[in-house]
Write a protein that holds these residues in place. Structure first.
Motif, mmCIF file in Angstrom:
data_model
loop_
_atom_site.group_PDB
_atom_site.id
_atom_site.type_symbol
_atom_site.label_atom_id
_atom_site.label_comp_id
_atom_site.label_asym_id
_atom_site.label_seq_id
_atom_site.Cartn_x
_atom_site.Cartn_y
_atom_site.Cartn_z
ATOM 1 N N SER A 1 0.700 -1.201 0.062
ATOM 2 C CA SER A 1 -0.001 0.126 -0.045
ATOM 3 C C SER A 1 0.853 1.197 -0.002
ATOM 4 N N SER A 2 1.993 1.213 0.634
ATOM 5 C CA SER A 2 2.813 2.347 0.541
ATOM 6 C C SER A 2 3.475 2.418 -0.739
ATOM 7 N N TYR B 1 -3.404 3.441 6.531
ATOM 8 C CA TYR B 1 -2.279 4.447 7.138
ATOM 9 C C TYR B 1 -1.621 4.981 5.838
ATOM 10 N N SER B 2 -1.380 4.036 4.817
ATOM 11 C CA SER B 2 -0.535 4.609 3.584
ATOM 12 C C SER B 2 -1.187 5.600 3.013
ATOM 13 N N PHE B 3 -2.665 5.360 2.741
ATOM 14 C CA PHE B 3 -3.469 6.155 2.193
ATOM 15 C C PHE B 3 -3.625 7.643 3.098
ATOM 16 N N VAL B 4 -3.676 7.327 4.228
ATOM 17 C CA VAL B 4 -3.650 8.709 5.054
ATOM 18 C C VAL B 4 -2.491 9.492 4.824
ATOM 19 N N LYS B 5 -1.269 8.903 4.879
ATOM 20 C CA LYS B 5 -0.220 9.751 4.714
ATOM 21 C C LYS B 5 -0.037 10.167 3.150
ATOM 22 N N ALA B 6 -0.817 9.750 2.434
ATOM 23 C CA ALA B 6 -0.859 10.531 1.159
ATOM 24 C C ALA B 6 -2.048 11.454 0.975
ATOM 25 N N GLY B 7 -2.606 11.846 2.133
ATOM 26 C CA GLY B 7 -3.419 12.967 2.313
ATOM 27 C C GLY B 7 -4.964 12.647 2.103
ATOM 28 N N ILE B 8 -5.318 11.366 1.958
ATOM 29 C CA ILE B 8 -6.576 10.765 1.440
ATOM 30 C C ILE B 8 -7.366 10.390 2.868
#
Length: 564
Positions: free
Chosen positions: A402-403, A476-483
């Motif tokens: 996902s990252s 969490y990977s999507f959160v860190k992409a601002g989603i």
């Protein structure tokens, strides 16, 4: 398997699926069109979910380890099903070929050379050499084949830095050229989800590197022992570590300034604090009682060294889409994600079974995603926004697939409006509520609550904040992409008053999580799985058919930190 009908399913056949059809055929956000029952798509099929789980958790797939043949068989199965549904491939192009379903991820696999791990405390009364596995743990380096450092040590509390919450464990402390020593975890007064990010290993390592440290020692504490024992962590001591490679063949997210690190048992670490400003017992007491802990220089140097060998492997994410029905909104995507990998083969004590089948972790999540895809694909009128299904590799290795996708999206990241992640739904009892980790940070919380309420499912708060689950799955990977993202799990409430969902969950974590017994012989309730698929789809429809995309709440920590 004896599957008992619940009050939820009694409503599905006419009421809930009428709602679904109305949502799918919605022409105006506030005035849904009427539709006949004949237009309603096929109902959630518990037998479909069962068939998916039985295939994905079969011994033939050998535990679906990242990069293994068993994982590729599972990936081929998912691809085949997406093709059957007529979904559009959204992986990466290979040369001049049309876009396929796969997004290949290259990994560097790092092995710690046997017998090479060494941690020595150079004390005032002589050297103290720690014993690998029983007193300290160490991973192979993904950057170098051989590392060795000897440097002074500095205690930095938890090693956390957060301007938003007023923490800076490096304030007035010089760690340049030194090995920092930090407690595992973070201060208790940090909110659970924000604290999970601030206290994550990646953040701690980044701050240590930024302040000039060359090594990082983490101390296992009595508080941590109650959550996960050192002995339990030591069981995976010799497991190789993976990092995904950038186009420059550099392992992503690593801090080259941090030459080496170690994880030290709570008793073994006491040798570092002899004749120090505070004893480690005092520090443990402060940690347990949430008393502020200040850092200070330690009187000893430490030597850390090891040797590593590397391999390169590849393993694919599988990505597919359903095109939206609205001329404008179809260019935006609601993302459903689930990890396909598990932990492969390993031996546990005297158990003859060596295959970790991962029936609930996470064959169940993938199976529910596939059933969600079928239901959405067969709607006469598709949701307004497009729906993207991202089935990822390497979650068990550190959310790596996902990252990779979040940093190399096959759809422009600004077009990804929300993520709903499915990981280890505990479909062992007829649940009455769901938990959406991350729901308090954005309008996704109201969306999940609205969707769940339509079928008499409650939205409950995180019942296990000490587990820091918010940073432990692919959303969490999507959160860190601002989603804006949520991680959806079954809750602890049951429609059967004789069942304590929390006790069932606790038993699974203790006796089956990452164990050989996580297999289809568990008493899986496939009707509960069907209920969960319905909740999942309702959430997706709610997001897809709203005129406005989900938004981070004003002044939310994650919105301010990562918003696009």
């Amino acid at each position: 398997m004896n599957i008992l009908p619940s009050k939820i399913i009694k409503k599905i056949s006419l009421v809930a699926f009428s709602i679904i059809a109305l949502s799918a055929c919605n022409k105006q956000p506030t005035a849904p069109l009427q539709t006949s029952i004949e237009e309603v798509p096929s109902q959630v099929n518990a037998d479909n979910i069962k068939a998916h789980i039985e295939f994905l958790a079969d011994d033939t797939l050998q535990g679906r380890d990242t990069g293994s043949q068993g994982y590729q068989i599972a990936a081929n199965y998912v691809k085949s099903y997406f093709k059957q549904l007529g979904l559009t491939p959204q992986g990466t192009n290979i040369g001049t070929e049309p876009r396929g379903f796969e997004q290949q991820v290259r990994f560097r696999k790092s092995y710690l050379v046997e017998g090479s791990a060494s941690a020595i405390i150079h004390g005032l009364k002589g050297d103290v050499e720690l014993d690998y596995v029983t007193e300290f743990l160490m991973s192979g380096s993904s950057l170098q084949n051989e590392v060795a450092i000897t440097a002074p040590t500095v205690f930095v509390g938890y090693g956390v830095v957060s301007k938003e919450f007023g923490y800076n464990d490096y304030e007035n402390i010089d760690v340049k050229g030194k090995i920092v020593v930090a407690l595992t975890g973070r201060p208790d007064d940090l909110p659970s989800e924000e604290g999970a990010h601030i206290g994550s290993g990646a953040e701690k390592s980044r701050h240590a590197a930024e302040h000039g440290a060359v090594g990082f020692i983490t101390i296992h504490t009595p508080k941590r022992e109650k959550v996960r024992s050192f002995e339990k962590s030591a069981q995976s001591a010799n497991t190789p570590r993976l990092s995904w490679l950038t186009k420059y063949d550099v392992p992503f997210g690593k801090q080259p300034e941090i030459v080496s690190g170690a994880y030290i048992d709570q008793d073994a670490a006491k040798a570092l604090f002899e004749d120090a400003a505070l004893t480690l017992t005092d520090i443990y007491d402060a940690d347990t009682n949430n008393v502020a802990i200040k850092g200070f220089a330690l009187p000893y140097q430490v030597t850390l060294k090891n040797r590593s060998r590397h391999e390169q492997i590849t393993s694919p994410n599988i990505i597919a889409a359903i095109e939206g029905s609205d001329d404008e909104l179809k260019n935006e995507y609601v993302v459903f994600s689930a990890h396909l990998d598990h932990i492969g083969i390993s031996s546990h004590s005297d158990d003859e079974d060596t295959i970790n089948n991962g029936a609930l972790d996470n064959a169940s999540g993938v199976a529910i995603l596939l059933e969600t895809a079928r239901l959405l694909a067969q709607m006469p009128t598709k949701p307004k926004r497009s729906v993207l299904f991202v089935v990822v590799t390497g979650e068990e290795k550190g959310l790596l697939g996902s990252s990779y996708f979040a940093n190399n999206p096959t759809i422009p990241v600004t077009k990804l409006v929300a993520n709903v992640n499915l990981d280890m739904p505990l479909i062992l009892y007829p649940f009455a509520d769901v938990i959406a980790f991350g729901s308090t940070h954005s309008t996704m919380g109201e969306i999940v609550a609205t969707a769940a309420k339509k079928i008499d499912i409650e939205l409950s708060e995180d019942p296990m904040p000490e587990q820091a689950l918010f940073t432990r799955s692919d959303h969490y990977s999507f959160v860190k992409a601002g989603i804006p993202s949520v991680f959806l799990m079954t809750g602890f409430k049951s429609t059967d008053d004789s069942i304590d969902g929390g006790a069932v969950f606790g038993d699974f974590l203790k006796n089956h999580y990452h164990q050989h017994s996580d297999e289809i012989t568990l008493p899986i309730n496939y009707q509960a799985a069907a209920n969960f698929a319905l909740v999942n789809m309702m959430i997706g429809l709610e997001i897809a058919n709203q005129s406005a995309r989900p938004q981070w709440h004003d002044d939310d920590f994650f919105g301010l930190t990562f918003a696009q």
